[in-house]
Design an enzyme around this catalytic site. Sequence first.
Site, PDB file in Angstrom:
ATOM      1  N   HIS A  12       2.917 -23.485 -72.194  1.00 43.33           N
ATOM      2  CA  HIS A  12       2.721 -23.449 -73.737  1.00 43.33           C
ATOM      3  C   HIS A  12       3.523 -22.611 -74.216  1.00 43.33           C
ATOM      4  O   HIS A  12       3.283 -21.789 -75.239  1.00 43.33           O
ATOM      5  CB  HIS A  12       1.298 -22.724 -74.007  1.00 43.33           C
TER       6      HIS A  12
ATOM      7  N   ASP B 248       1.207 -32.514 -70.933  1.00 44.85           N
ATOM      8  CA  ASP B 248       0.949 -32.081 -69.488  1.00 44.85           C
ATOM      9  C   ASP B 248       0.276 -33.051 -68.935  1.00 44.85           C
ATOM     10  O   ASP B 248      -0.001 -33.299 -67.572  1.00 44.85           O
ATOM     11  CB  ASP B 248       0.677 -30.695 -69.192  1.00 44.85           C
TER      12      ASP B 248
ATOM     13  N   HIS C 206      -7.107 -36.487 -72.587  1.00 45.08           N
ATOM     14  CA  HIS C 206      -6.251 -35.388 -73.544  1.00 45.08           C
ATOM     15  C   HIS C 206      -5.049 -35.984 -73.914  1.00 45.08           C
ATOM     16  O   HIS C 206      -4.514 -36.558 -72.949  1.00 45.08           O
ATOM     17  CB  HIS C 206      -6.524 -34.267 -72.675  1.00 45.08           C
TER      18      HIS C 206
ATOM     19  N   HIS D 136      -9.347 -29.062 -75.138  1.00 45.34           N
ATOM     20  CA  HIS D 136      -8.903 -28.112 -75.523  1.00 45.34           C
ATOM     21  C   HIS D 136      -8.340 -28.541 -76.954  1.00 45.34           C
ATOM     22  O   HIS D 136      -7.873 -27.708 -77.561  1.00 45.34           O
ATOM     23  CB  HIS D 136      -7.688 -27.619 -74.535  1.00 45.34           C
TER      24      HIS D 136
ATOM     25  N   TYR E  54      -7.018 -18.502 -67.106  1.00 47.06           N
ATOM     26  CA  TYR E  54      -6.998 -19.657 -67.998  1.00 47.06           C
ATOM     27  C   TYR E  54      -8.018 -19.667 -69.114  1.00 47.06           C
ATOM     28  O   TYR E  54      -7.686 -20.154 -70.086  1.00 47.06           O
ATOM     29  CB  TYR E  54      -7.100 -20.675 -66.940  1.00 47.06           C
TER      30      TYR E  54
ATOM     31  N   GLU F 114      -2.336 -33.773 -74.970  1.00 42.90           N
ATOM     32  CA  GLU F 114      -1.316 -33.032 -74.650  1.00 42.90           C
ATOM     33  C   GLU F 114      -0.574 -33.473 -73.487  1.00 42.90           C
ATOM     34  O   GLU F 114      -0.762 -33.987 -72.511  1.00 42.90           O
ATOM     35  CB  GLU F 114      -2.122 -31.421 -74.216  1.00 42.90           C
TER      36      GLU F 114
ATOM     37  N   ASP G 216      -9.022 -30.280 -69.229  1.00 40.78           N
ATOM     38  CA  ASP G 216      -8.539 -28.797 -69.462  1.00 40.78           C
ATOM     39  C   ASP G 216      -9.524 -27.891 -68.897  1.00 40.78           C
ATOM     40  O   ASP G 216      -9.268 -26.666 -68.396  1.00 40.78           O
ATOM     41  CB  ASP G 216      -8.115 -28.371 -70.640  1.00 40.78           C
TER      42      ASP G 216
ATOM     43  N   HIS H  20      -6.260 -29.110 -64.151  1.00 41.19           N
ATOM     44  CA  HIS H  20      -5.196 -28.113 -63.449  1.00 41.19           C
ATOM     45  C   HIS H  20      -5.779 -27.147 -62.475  1.00 41.19           C
ATOM     46  O   HIS H  20      -6.910 -27.050 -62.749  1.00 41.19           O
ATOM     47  CB  HIS H  20      -4.671 -27.029 -64.921  1.00 41.19           C
TER      48      HIS H  20
HETATM   49 FE1  FEO Z   1      -4.415 -29.258 -73.207  1.00 39.44          FE
HETATM   50 FE2  FEO Z   1      -3.472 -29.095 -69.965  1.00 39.44          FE
HETATM   51  O1  FEO Z   1      -3.336 -29.467 -71.673  1.00 39.44           O
END
Ligand code: FEO
Length: 396
Positions: free
Chosen positions: A24, A84, A80, A146, A193, A82, A165, A226
Amino acid sequence: MKSVKVSENAYWVGSVDWTIRNFHGNTFKTSMGTTYNAYLLPGEKNVLIDTVAGHASGELFEKIEEHVPLERLDAVVMNHVETDHSGALPALLDRRPGIEVIGTKKCREGLSKHYFREMNFREVKTGDAAEFGKNTLRFIEAPMLHWPDSMFTYLEGDRVLFPNDAFGQHYASGGRFGDEAERCPLMEEAKKYYANILWPFSSLVLKKIEELLESGLEIRTVAPSHGVIWRENPLEIVELYRKWASQETLGKAVIVYETMWGATSEMARVISEGLIEAGAEVKLYDVNRCDLTAVFADMIDAAGWVVGSSTHDNSMLPGIAYFLHLLRGMKPSSRAAAAFGSFGWGGGAVREIEEVLEKTGARVFRPSFSAKYRMNEEEKKKCLEFGKAFAGEIIS
Ligand code: FEO
Protein backbone atom coordinates in the site's frame (compact mmCIF):
# COMPACT_ATOMS: atom_id res chain seq x y z
CA MET A 1 4.99 -24.61 -4.93
CA LYS A 2 2.11 -26.68 -6.28
CA SER A 3 -1.62 -26.01 -6.04
CA VAL A 4 -3.21 -27.11 -2.76
CA LYS A 5 -6.58 -28.73 -2.23
CA VAL A 6 -8.76 -26.56 0.00
CA SER A 7 -12.02 -28.49 -0.08
CA GLU A 8 -13.66 -31.20 -2.17
CA ASN A 9 -13.97 -28.90 -5.17
CA ALA A 10 -11.60 -25.98 -4.57
CA TYR A 11 -7.84 -25.60 -4.99
CA TRP A 12 -5.53 -22.79 -3.92
CA VAL A 13 -3.66 -21.59 -7.01
CA GLY A 14 -2.12 -18.40 -5.61
CA SER A 15 1.37 -17.06 -5.00
CA VAL A 16 3.51 -16.68 -1.89
CA ASP A 17 5.48 -13.42 -1.75
CA TRP A 18 8.12 -14.10 0.92
CA THR A 19 10.18 -10.96 0.50
CA ILE A 20 7.75 -8.07 0.10
CA ARG A 21 8.21 -5.60 2.96
CA ASN A 22 6.19 -2.54 1.88
CA PHE A 23 2.55 -2.65 0.90
CA HIS A 24 0.00 0.00 0.00
CA GLY A 25 2.60 2.54 -1.03
CA ASN A 26 4.79 1.93 2.01
CA THR A 27 2.00 2.47 4.57
CA PHE A 28 1.96 -1.20 5.63
CA LYS A 29 5.20 -2.93 6.61
CA THR A 30 4.73 -6.54 5.61
CA SER A 31 7.42 -7.90 7.90
CA MET A 32 6.26 -11.50 7.32
CA GLY A 33 5.68 -11.14 3.56
CA THR A 34 2.28 -11.95 2.11
CA THR A 35 0.40 -14.21 -0.26
CA TYR A 36 -1.97 -13.47 -3.12
CA ASN A 37 -4.59 -16.19 -2.95
CA ALA A 38 -6.62 -17.31 -5.93
CA TYR A 39 -8.81 -20.39 -6.01
CA LEU A 40 -9.75 -22.74 -8.82
CA LEU A 41 -12.95 -24.77 -9.00
CA PRO A 42 -12.26 -27.27 -11.76
CA GLY A 43 -14.95 -29.51 -13.24
CA GLU A 44 -17.43 -29.61 -16.05
CA LYS A 45 -17.22 -25.81 -15.89
CA ASN A 46 -14.00 -24.25 -14.65
CA VAL A 47 -14.11 -21.20 -12.47
CA LEU A 48 -11.32 -19.11 -11.00
CA ILE A 49 -11.97 -17.00 -7.91
CA ASP A 50 -9.73 -13.91 -8.01
CA THR A 51 -6.37 -13.63 -9.70
CA VAL A 52 -3.04 -12.52 -8.18
CA ALA A 53 -0.67 -9.56 -8.45
CA GLY A 54 0.51 -9.02 -12.01
CA HIS A 55 4.10 -10.09 -11.35
CA ALA A 56 2.83 -13.50 -10.22
CA SER A 57 0.69 -14.24 -13.30
CA GLY A 58 3.02 -17.04 -14.43
CA GLU A 59 2.75 -18.82 -11.08
CA LEU A 60 -1.04 -18.56 -11.19
CA PHE A 61 -1.22 -19.96 -14.69
CA GLU A 62 1.12 -22.87 -13.89
CA LYS A 63 -1.02 -23.89 -10.93
CA ILE A 64 -4.27 -23.59 -12.90
CA GLU A 65 -2.79 -25.74 -15.64
CA GLU A 66 -2.06 -28.55 -13.18
CA HIS A 67 -5.83 -29.02 -13.42
CA VAL A 68 -7.10 -27.49 -16.64
CA PRO A 69 -5.69 -25.61 -19.65
CA LEU A 70 -6.20 -21.86 -19.31
CA GLU A 71 -8.16 -21.88 -22.54
CA ARG A 72 -10.81 -24.01 -20.83
CA LEU A 73 -11.53 -21.57 -18.01
CA ASP A 74 -15.17 -20.54 -18.19
CA ALA A 75 -15.32 -17.71 -15.68
CA VAL A 76 -13.29 -15.66 -13.25
CA VAL A 77 -14.98 -14.19 -10.18
CA MET A 78 -13.37 -10.85 -9.35
CA ASN A 79 -14.15 -10.25 -5.69
CA HIS A 80 -12.07 -7.07 -5.68
CA VAL A 81 -10.46 -4.67 -8.14
CA GLU A 82 -7.28 -3.77 -6.24
CA THR A 83 -4.28 -4.81 -8.29
CA ASP A 84 -2.90 -7.31 -5.79
CA HIS A 85 -5.93 -9.41 -6.84
CA SER A 86 -6.69 -8.24 -10.36
CA GLY A 87 -3.15 -7.64 -11.63
CA ALA A 88 -3.04 -10.95 -13.51
CA LEU A 89 -6.42 -10.34 -15.18
CA PRO A 90 -5.04 -8.64 -18.34
CA ALA A 91 -2.66 -11.56 -18.96
CA LEU A 92 -5.55 -13.97 -18.35
CA LEU A 93 -7.71 -12.07 -20.85
CA ASP A 94 -4.85 -12.30 -23.36
CA ARG A 95 -4.72 -16.07 -22.93
CA ARG A 96 -8.47 -16.63 -22.62
CA PRO A 97 -10.31 -13.83 -24.43
CA GLY A 98 -14.05 -13.91 -23.86
CA ILE A 99 -13.83 -15.50 -20.41
CA GLU A 100 -16.80 -14.45 -18.30
CA VAL A 101 -15.76 -11.95 -15.62
CA ILE A 102 -18.09 -11.81 -12.63
CA GLY A 103 -18.24 -9.01 -10.08
CA THR A 104 -20.22 -6.12 -8.68
CA LYS A 105 -21.25 -3.01 -10.60
CA LYS A 106 -18.44 -1.12 -8.88
CA CYS A 107 -16.05 -3.89 -9.86
CA ARG A 108 -16.98 -3.44 -13.51
CA GLU A 109 -16.34 0.30 -13.20
CA GLY A 110 -13.08 -0.22 -11.33
CA LEU A 111 -11.69 -2.82 -13.74
CA SER A 112 -12.51 -0.64 -16.73
CA LYS A 113 -10.64 2.28 -15.10
CA HIS A 114 -7.62 0.10 -14.36
CA TYR A 115 -7.25 -1.92 -17.54
CA PHE A 116 -9.27 -0.19 -20.29
CA ARG A 117 -10.27 -3.56 -21.75
CA GLU A 118 -13.52 -4.88 -23.17
CA MET A 119 -14.75 -7.72 -20.96
CA ASN A 120 -17.57 -10.23 -21.05
CA PHE A 121 -18.75 -8.97 -17.65
CA ARG A 122 -21.62 -10.29 -15.54
CA GLU A 123 -22.77 -7.97 -12.79
CA VAL A 124 -23.93 -9.65 -9.60
CA LYS A 125 -25.33 -8.42 -6.31
CA THR A 126 -26.10 -9.85 -2.89
CA GLY A 127 -28.43 -12.84 -3.17
CA ASP A 128 -27.42 -13.73 -6.72
CA ALA A 129 -26.11 -17.20 -7.45
CA ALA A 130 -24.36 -18.79 -10.40
CA GLU A 131 -24.10 -22.46 -11.29
CA PHE A 132 -21.00 -23.89 -12.87
CA GLY A 133 -21.64 -27.59 -13.34
CA LYS A 134 -21.67 -29.19 -9.89
CA ASN A 135 -20.56 -25.95 -8.18
CA THR A 136 -22.95 -23.22 -7.13
CA LEU A 137 -21.60 -19.87 -6.05
CA ARG A 138 -23.47 -17.29 -4.04
CA PHE A 139 -22.42 -13.65 -3.96
CA ILE A 140 -22.49 -11.18 -1.09
CA GLU A 141 -21.58 -7.56 -1.74
CA ALA A 142 -19.16 -6.25 0.88
CA PRO A 143 -18.57 -2.59 0.05
CA MET A 144 -15.54 -1.05 1.76
CA LEU A 145 -14.23 -4.42 2.92
CA HIS A 146 -11.95 -3.22 1.45
CA TRP A 147 -13.02 -1.02 -1.49
CA PRO A 148 -16.47 -0.07 -2.81
CA ASP A 149 -16.33 -2.94 -5.30
CA SER A 150 -15.51 -5.68 -2.76
CA MET A 151 -17.57 -8.85 -2.63
CA PHE A 152 -17.58 -12.23 -0.86
CA THR A 153 -18.21 -15.45 -2.76
CA TYR A 154 -19.61 -18.56 -1.08
CA LEU A 155 -19.23 -22.07 -2.48
CA GLU A 156 -22.30 -24.11 -1.65
CA GLY A 157 -21.77 -27.79 -0.87
CA ASP A 158 -18.18 -27.34 0.30
CA ARG A 159 -19.37 -24.39 2.41
CA VAL A 160 -16.28 -22.30 1.73
CA LEU A 161 -16.40 -18.53 2.09
CA PHE A 162 -14.02 -16.57 -0.15
CA PRO A 163 -14.10 -13.11 1.49
CA ASN A 164 -11.16 -11.64 -0.40
CA ASP A 165 -9.37 -9.07 1.81
CA ALA A 166 -11.54 -9.67 4.88
CA PHE A 167 -10.12 -12.13 7.44
CA GLY A 168 -6.71 -12.08 5.73
CA GLN A 169 -3.19 -11.58 7.01
CA HIS A 170 0.03 -10.51 5.38
CA TYR A 171 1.73 -13.77 6.28
CA ALA A 172 3.91 -15.82 3.95
CA SER A 173 4.27 -19.48 4.87
CA GLY A 174 4.89 -22.90 3.41
CA GLY A 175 1.60 -24.28 4.75
CA ARG A 176 -1.61 -22.91 3.35
CA PHE A 177 -3.75 -23.44 6.44
CA GLY A 178 -3.89 -21.60 9.75
CA ASP A 179 -3.47 -24.83 11.71
CA GLU A 180 -0.10 -25.36 9.99
CA ALA A 181 1.26 -21.96 11.05
CA GLU A 182 2.88 -20.75 14.27
CA ARG A 183 -0.11 -19.38 16.13
CA CYS A 184 1.31 -16.30 17.89
CA PRO A 185 2.89 -14.57 14.87
CA LEU A 186 -0.06 -15.56 12.71
CA MET A 187 -2.64 -14.01 15.02
CA GLU A 188 -0.45 -10.92 15.46
CA GLU A 189 -0.38 -10.51 11.68
CA ALA A 190 -4.17 -10.93 11.52
CA LYS A 191 -4.54 -8.15 14.10
CA LYS A 192 -2.08 -5.90 12.25
CA TYR A 193 -4.01 -6.50 9.05
CA TYR A 194 -7.31 -5.53 10.66
CA ALA A 195 -5.85 -2.44 12.36
CA ASN A 196 -4.06 -1.11 9.31
CA ILE A 197 -6.54 -2.00 6.58
CA LEU A 198 -10.04 -2.46 7.95
CA TRP A 199 -10.15 -0.34 11.12
CA PRO A 200 -11.54 2.68 9.23
CA PHE A 201 -14.47 0.56 8.06
CA SER A 202 -15.33 -1.00 11.43
CA SER A 203 -19.01 -0.07 11.40
CA LEU A 204 -19.40 -1.75 8.01
CA VAL A 205 -17.40 -4.77 9.20
CA LEU A 206 -19.80 -5.22 12.12
CA LYS A 207 -22.86 -5.00 9.88
CA LYS A 208 -21.39 -7.46 7.40
CA ILE A 209 -20.55 -9.97 10.14
CA GLU A 210 -24.08 -9.75 11.53
CA GLU A 211 -25.47 -10.23 8.02
CA LEU A 212 -23.20 -13.21 7.44
CA LEU A 213 -24.02 -14.91 10.73
CA GLU A 214 -27.75 -14.30 10.32
CA SER A 215 -27.78 -15.50 6.71
CA GLY A 216 -27.89 -19.14 7.73
CA LEU A 217 -24.90 -19.95 5.53
CA GLU A 218 -22.82 -22.62 7.22
CA ILE A 219 -19.13 -21.75 6.95
CA ARG A 220 -16.70 -24.66 7.15
CA THR A 221 -13.72 -22.83 5.69
CA VAL A 222 -12.76 -19.17 5.37
CA ALA A 223 -10.42 -18.74 2.43
CA PRO A 224 -9.22 -15.13 2.25
CA SER A 225 -7.10 -13.54 -0.43
CA HIS A 226 -4.04 -12.99 1.79
CA GLY A 227 -2.28 -15.38 4.13
CA VAL A 228 -3.52 -18.67 5.47
CA ILE A 229 -6.87 -20.38 5.05
CA TRP A 230 -8.93 -20.87 8.21
CA ARG A 231 -10.24 -24.47 8.22
CA GLU A 232 -10.04 -25.31 11.96
CA ASN A 233 -12.49 -23.20 13.91
CA PRO A 234 -13.16 -20.90 10.92
CA LEU A 235 -15.44 -18.61 12.91
CA GLU A 236 -12.66 -17.70 15.35
CA ILE A 237 -11.32 -15.04 12.99
CA VAL A 238 -14.87 -13.80 12.36
CA GLU A 239 -15.38 -13.36 16.10
CA LEU A 240 -12.03 -11.61 16.43
CA TYR A 241 -13.10 -9.18 13.70
CA ARG A 242 -16.32 -8.56 15.59
CA LYS A 243 -14.28 -7.76 18.72
CA TRP A 244 -11.88 -5.41 16.92
CA ALA A 245 -14.67 -3.73 14.96
CA SER A 246 -16.63 -3.20 18.19
CA GLN A 247 -13.72 -1.05 19.39
CA GLU A 248 -13.58 -2.96 22.67
CA THR A 249 -10.65 -1.62 24.66
CA LEU A 250 -8.48 -2.55 27.64
CA GLY A 251 -7.08 -0.34 30.39
CA LYS A 252 -4.03 0.10 28.25
CA ALA A 253 -2.17 3.18 27.05
CA VAL A 254 0.05 3.37 23.98
CA ILE A 255 2.64 6.12 24.16
CA VAL A 256 4.20 7.24 20.88
CA TYR A 257 6.74 10.03 20.80
CA GLU A 258 9.53 11.66 18.85
CA THR A 259 12.41 13.41 20.54
CA MET A 260 15.23 15.71 19.42
CA TRP A 261 17.69 15.57 22.32
CA GLY A 262 16.04 13.23 24.81
CA ALA A 263 13.86 15.62 26.87
CA THR A 264 10.61 14.38 25.31
CA SER A 265 11.88 10.82 25.58
CA GLU A 266 12.42 11.34 29.31
CA MET A 267 8.85 12.65 29.62
CA ALA A 268 7.54 9.56 27.85
CA ARG A 269 9.27 7.30 30.38
CA VAL A 270 8.01 9.27 33.37
CA ILE A 271 4.46 9.30 31.99
CA SER A 272 4.70 5.53 31.50
CA GLU A 273 5.73 5.17 35.14
CA GLY A 274 2.73 7.22 36.26
CA LEU A 275 0.41 5.09 34.15
CA ILE A 276 1.91 1.84 35.46
CA GLU A 277 1.75 3.03 39.09
CA ALA A 278 -1.94 3.78 38.54
CA GLY A 279 -2.56 0.27 37.23
CA ALA A 280 -2.61 0.76 33.46
CA GLU A 281 -0.93 -1.52 30.96
CA VAL A 282 1.57 0.46 28.91
CA LYS A 283 3.30 0.21 25.54
CA LEU A 284 5.87 2.84 24.67
CA TYR A 285 7.29 3.57 21.22
CA ASP A 286 9.86 5.96 19.81
CA VAL A 287 8.35 6.66 16.41
CA ASN A 288 11.78 6.46 14.79
CA ARG A 289 12.61 3.07 16.29
CA CYS A 290 9.47 1.09 15.69
CA ASP A 291 7.28 -0.48 13.05
CA LEU A 292 4.17 1.71 12.89
CA THR A 293 2.18 -1.15 11.38
CA ALA A 294 2.72 -3.05 14.65
CA VAL A 295 2.02 0.08 16.73
CA PHE A 296 -1.43 0.45 15.17
CA ALA A 297 -2.17 -3.18 16.00
CA ASP A 298 -1.25 -2.35 19.60
CA MET A 299 -3.48 0.72 19.57
CA ILE A 300 -6.65 -0.98 18.46
CA ASP A 301 -7.45 -2.36 21.90
CA ALA A 302 -5.88 0.47 23.90
CA ALA A 303 -8.31 2.81 25.66
CA GLY A 304 -5.74 5.61 25.72
CA TRP A 305 -3.09 7.09 23.48
CA VAL A 306 -0.41 9.51 24.60
CA VAL A 307 1.45 11.33 21.85
CA GLY A 308 4.53 13.47 22.34
CA SER A 309 6.93 15.55 20.33
CA SER A 310 9.63 18.08 20.85
CA THR A 311 8.91 21.41 19.19
CA HIS A 312 10.93 22.14 16.09
CA ASP A 313 10.32 25.37 14.14
CA ASN A 314 7.11 25.92 16.15
CA SER A 315 5.81 22.55 15.01
CA MET A 316 5.79 18.88 15.86
CA LEU A 317 8.56 16.70 14.48
CA PRO A 318 7.97 15.04 11.09
CA GLY A 319 7.86 11.44 12.33
CA ILE A 320 5.01 12.23 14.69
CA ALA A 321 3.26 14.26 11.98
CA TYR A 322 3.39 11.19 9.73
CA PHE A 323 2.15 8.93 12.52
CA LEU A 324 -0.77 11.26 13.24
CA HIS A 325 -1.55 11.49 9.54
CA LEU A 326 -1.96 7.70 9.43
CA LEU A 327 -3.90 7.70 12.71
CA ARG A 328 -6.45 10.18 11.36
CA GLY A 329 -7.20 7.79 8.53
CA MET A 330 -8.07 4.99 10.97
CA LYS A 331 -11.20 6.85 12.12
CA PRO A 332 -10.97 5.46 15.65
CA SER A 333 -13.67 6.05 18.23
CA SER A 334 -14.11 6.05 21.99
CA ARG A 335 -10.49 6.67 22.90
CA ALA A 336 -8.92 9.06 25.37
CA ALA A 337 -5.80 10.84 24.15
CA ALA A 338 -3.25 13.23 25.56
CA ALA A 339 -0.32 15.25 24.25
CA PHE A 340 3.06 16.12 25.74
CA GLY A 341 6.43 17.45 24.70
CA SER A 342 9.38 19.67 25.42
CA PHE A 343 10.10 23.04 23.85
CA GLY A 344 12.89 25.61 23.87
CA TRP A 345 11.09 28.94 23.50
CA GLY A 346 7.75 29.38 21.65
CA GLY A 347 6.43 25.79 21.71
CA GLY A 348 3.79 24.64 19.25
CA ALA A 349 4.13 20.85 18.93
CA VAL A 350 1.77 19.97 21.79
CA ARG A 351 -0.95 22.28 20.52
CA GLU A 352 -0.64 20.77 17.03
CA ILE A 353 -0.82 17.23 18.38
CA GLU A 354 -3.95 18.07 20.35
CA GLU A 355 -5.58 19.52 17.24
CA VAL A 356 -4.96 16.35 15.25
CA LEU A 357 -6.03 14.10 18.12
CA GLU A 358 -9.30 16.02 18.28
CA LYS A 359 -9.82 15.45 14.57
CA THR A 360 -9.50 11.69 15.10
CA GLY A 361 -12.55 11.91 17.35
CA ALA A 362 -10.58 11.06 20.49
CA ARG A 363 -11.54 12.60 23.84
CA VAL A 364 -8.55 14.88 24.45
CA PHE A 365 -7.37 14.95 28.05
CA ARG A 366 -6.35 18.40 29.29
CA PRO A 367 -4.24 20.06 30.38
CA SER A 368 -1.50 18.54 28.27
CA PHE A 369 2.01 18.32 29.69
CA SER A 370 4.94 20.33 28.44
CA ALA A 371 8.18 21.67 29.86
CA LYS A 372 10.87 24.03 28.73
CA TYR A 373 14.12 22.26 27.76
CA ARG A 374 14.61 19.45 30.30
CA MET A 375 12.39 18.72 33.28
CA ASN A 376 13.61 19.73 36.73
CA GLU A 377 12.66 17.63 39.76
CA GLU A 378 9.41 19.52 40.32
CA GLU A 379 8.39 19.07 36.70
CA LYS A 380 9.21 15.37 36.86
CA LYS A 381 6.75 15.01 39.73
CA LYS A 382 4.10 16.84 37.71
CA CYS A 383 4.85 14.63 34.72
CA LEU A 384 4.38 11.51 36.85
CA GLU A 385 1.06 12.92 38.12
CA PHE A 386 0.05 13.63 34.51
CA GLY A 387 0.53 9.93 33.73
CA LYS A 388 -1.45 8.90 36.80
CA ALA A 389 -4.28 11.31 36.00
CA PHE A 390 -4.48 10.04 32.43
CA ALA A 391 -4.70 6.49 33.76
CA GLY A 392 -7.89 7.58 35.49
CA GLU A 393 -9.35 8.30 32.03
CA ILE A 394 -8.76 4.79 30.74
CA ILE A 395 -9.21 2.48 33.73
CA SER A 396 -12.81 1.91 34.71
FE1 FEO B 1 -7.76 -4.39 -1.09
FE2 FEO B 1 -5.62 -7.14 -0.96
O1 FEO B 1 -6.44 -5.61 -1.71
